[in-house]
Design an enzyme around this catalytic site. Structure first.
Site, short mmCIF file in Angstrom:
data_model
loop_
_atom_site.label_atom_id
_atom_site.label_comp_id
_atom_site.label_asym_id
_atom_site.label_seq_id
_atom_site.Cartn_x
_atom_site.Cartn_y
_atom_site.Cartn_z
N HIS A 182 -4.37 1.03 7.52
CA HIS A 182 -2.88 1.63 7.61
C HIS A 182 -2.83 2.90 6.69
CE1 HIS A 182 1.76 1.00 7.54
NE2 HIS A 182 1.50 2.03 6.75
N GLU A 183 -3.32 2.56 5.55
CA GLU A 183 -3.36 3.61 4.40
C GLU A 183 -4.29 4.76 4.70
OE1 GLU A 183 -0.89 3.62 2.64
OE2 GLU A 183 -0.43 1.42 2.99
N CYS A 218 5.96 -0.44 6.81
CA CYS A 218 5.52 0.70 6.19
C CYS A 218 6.66 1.12 5.21
CB CYS A 218 5.19 1.97 7.06
SG CYS A 218 4.61 3.50 6.22
N LEU A 219 6.38 1.47 4.06
CA LEU A 219 7.55 2.00 2.98
C LEU A 219 8.29 3.15 3.51
CD1 LEU A 219 5.77 1.23 -0.35
CD2 LEU A 219 7.54 -0.21 0.70
N HIS A 254 -2.74 7.23 7.27
CA HIS A 254 -1.49 8.02 6.63
C HIS A 254 -2.18 9.24 6.23
CE1 HIS A 254 2.39 6.23 6.14
NE2 HIS A 254 1.82 5.14 5.84
N GLN A 260 2.92 10.15 1.54
CA GLN A 260 4.32 9.13 1.34
C GLN A 260 4.94 9.67 0.38
OE1 GLN A 260 2.28 5.05 2.26
NE2 GLN A 260 4.34 5.01 3.10
N GLY A 291 0.86 -1.20 -0.03
CA GLY A 291 0.02 -0.02 0.09
C GLY A 291 0.93 1.19 0.00
NI NI Z 1 2.80 3.04 5.38
#
Ligand code: NI
Length: 158
Positions: free
Chosen positions: A133-134, A91-92, A137, A51, A46
């Site tokens: 999670h997304e 998380c990226l 963000h 991000q 995701g």
């Molecule tokens: Ni993330």
């Protein structure tokens, strides 16, 4: 399409409120295309607008093993949750880190596609986790604030 740079760690855009999308135009399509390409390139499940430094309420998700289940969600809202799951999450924006996070096991998300058509999506397990999670963000919340000790951490103290 282009791979965008993923913001990491202390980048301020990760901690700000993202604004709703109002124009469902070509620019939005380009952003979603870039976000999907960036997510696949980074092998994530995701990615959210903040991000890649874009403070707009857009996310892409793909939890499928075959990497062919792309979900694009514009102005997503979690409208229902149920149950509980606990597991390691990453998380990226925090590469090479993971933490134990407890979340609902089922989530229903209401969102719009790139053309402005509303849809609802029900997710369970990993998909529910990714949706939650997304969406976090978009409110400037990163998973790390939800990390709790794992069951193993408690055992060591006994
Ligand atoms: Ni993330």
């Amino acid at each position: 399409m282009a791979i965008r740079r993923i913001k990491t760690g202390d980048a301020s855009c990760l901690y700000k409120l993202a604004k709703p999308v109002v124009k469902f135009d070509e620019k939005l399509g380009d952003l979603l295309d870039d976000m999907a390409e960036t997510m696949y390139h980074a092998e994530g499940v995701g990615l959210a607008g903040p991000q890649v430094g874009v403070l707009r309420r857009v996310v892409v998700i793909d939890c499928s093993a075959e990497r062919d289940g792309l979900i694009e969600a514009v102005n997503p809202e979690i409208i229902y949750t149920e149950g509980e799951q606990a597991g390691m999450e990453g998380c990226l924006s925090f590469p090479d880190e993971q933490g134990w996070v407890v979340r609902p096991n089922i989530a229903v998300m209401r969102a719009f596609d790139r053309h402005g058509n509303e849809f609802e999506l029900r997710g369970e397990g990993l998909l529910a986790r990714a949706m939650l999670h997304e969406c976090d963000h978009l409110d400037g919340k990163v998973y790390k604030r939800l990390v709790v000790p794992t069951p193993e951490d408690y055992k060591e103290e006994e």
